[in-house]
Motif scaffolding. Sequence first.
Motif, PDB file in Angstrom:
ATOM      1  N   LYS A  53      10.477   7.500   3.310  1.00 25.52           N
ATOM      2  CA  LYS A  53       9.589   6.709   2.493  1.00 25.52           C
ATOM      3  C   LYS A  53       8.443   6.369   2.946  1.00 25.52           C
ATOM      4  N   GLU A  54       8.042   6.784   4.245  1.00 21.27           N
ATOM      5  CA  GLU A  54       6.703   6.621   5.057  1.00 21.27           C
ATOM      6  C   GLU A  54       6.482   7.737   5.889  1.00 21.27           C
ATOM      7  N   LYS A  56       3.298   9.461   8.420  1.00 21.43           N
ATOM      8  CA  LYS A  56       2.069   9.561   9.268  1.00 21.43           C
ATOM      9  C   LYS A  56       1.307  10.575   8.445  1.00 21.43           C
ATOM     10  N   ASN A 137      -4.758   7.495   3.995  1.00 22.16           N
ATOM     11  CA  ASN A 137      -3.948   6.296   4.200  1.00 22.16           C
ATOM     12  C   ASN A 137      -3.878   5.466   2.818  1.00 22.16           C
ATOM     13  N   ILE A 139      -0.885   5.470  -1.035  1.00 23.26           N
ATOM     14  CA  ILE A 139       0.376   5.400  -1.315  1.00 23.26           C
ATOM     15  C   ILE A 139       0.427   6.585  -2.413  1.00 23.26           C
ATOM     16  N   ILE A 162       5.821   6.822  -1.828  1.00 20.32           N
ATOM     17  CA  ILE A 162       5.745   7.234  -0.510  1.00 20.32           C
ATOM     18  C   ILE A 162       4.344   6.592   0.092  1.00 20.32           C
ATOM     19  N   LYS A 163       4.687   5.657   1.578  1.00 27.79           N
ATOM     20  CA  LYS A 163       3.430   5.160   2.113  1.00 27.79           C
ATOM     21  C   LYS A 163       2.945   6.251   3.191  1.00 27.79           C
ATOM     22  N   THR A 165       0.434   6.581   6.263  1.00 24.97           N
ATOM     23  CA  THR A 165      -0.160   5.405   7.090  1.00 24.97           C
ATOM     24  C   THR A 165      -0.932   6.484   8.287  1.00 24.97           C
TER      25      THR A 165
END
Length: 166
Positions: A53-54, A56, A137, A139, A162-163, A165
């Motif tokens: 869900k996240e 890099k 960076n 969503i 999905i984030k 970052t």
Amino acid sequence: MWFPSFAMILVVVAYAEGYSVGAPESACKDMIPRHPVPPQKIASPYIITTSTKEVKAGSSMQVTISGKTANDTIRGIMLQARAGDKIVGTFKVDPNHPLAQTMNCGVDGDTVTHKKHEHKDDQQTVTFTWTPPADFNDIIKFRATIALNGAVFWVGEESAPIKVTQ
């Protein structure tokens, strides 16, 4: 009486065969295949899931499209990652994949589509690797058009957010 029905079947087959090598570039923005029939209005029998869900920025993740039953196979596909309406990131697809290939909707590999294949190569589940840009960076959601066949397809199916970052 039977002639109009027969003629329509021929048109659908001809259009479906015409796009059997993948989605047309004209579908890049709206993801609507140029089939001579409208998309389905009933709920889609396909789900889009992700390995995380996240993620890099610059790191890869998996995205999977699955039919809910064994009869819900995928004949045609168009898959993108989007931040709002903007297509982001790139996909990696094995050149020997029986169903899929990448295409260019602005950047080489930013979209997955089907390729010419035999009906026996239709699949119930497909998984692809996606990588966001290294400086991204935001969503995203994965968005897909999925075709059971040339006359039965769904447009705009989405994953959970999905984030991405830094």
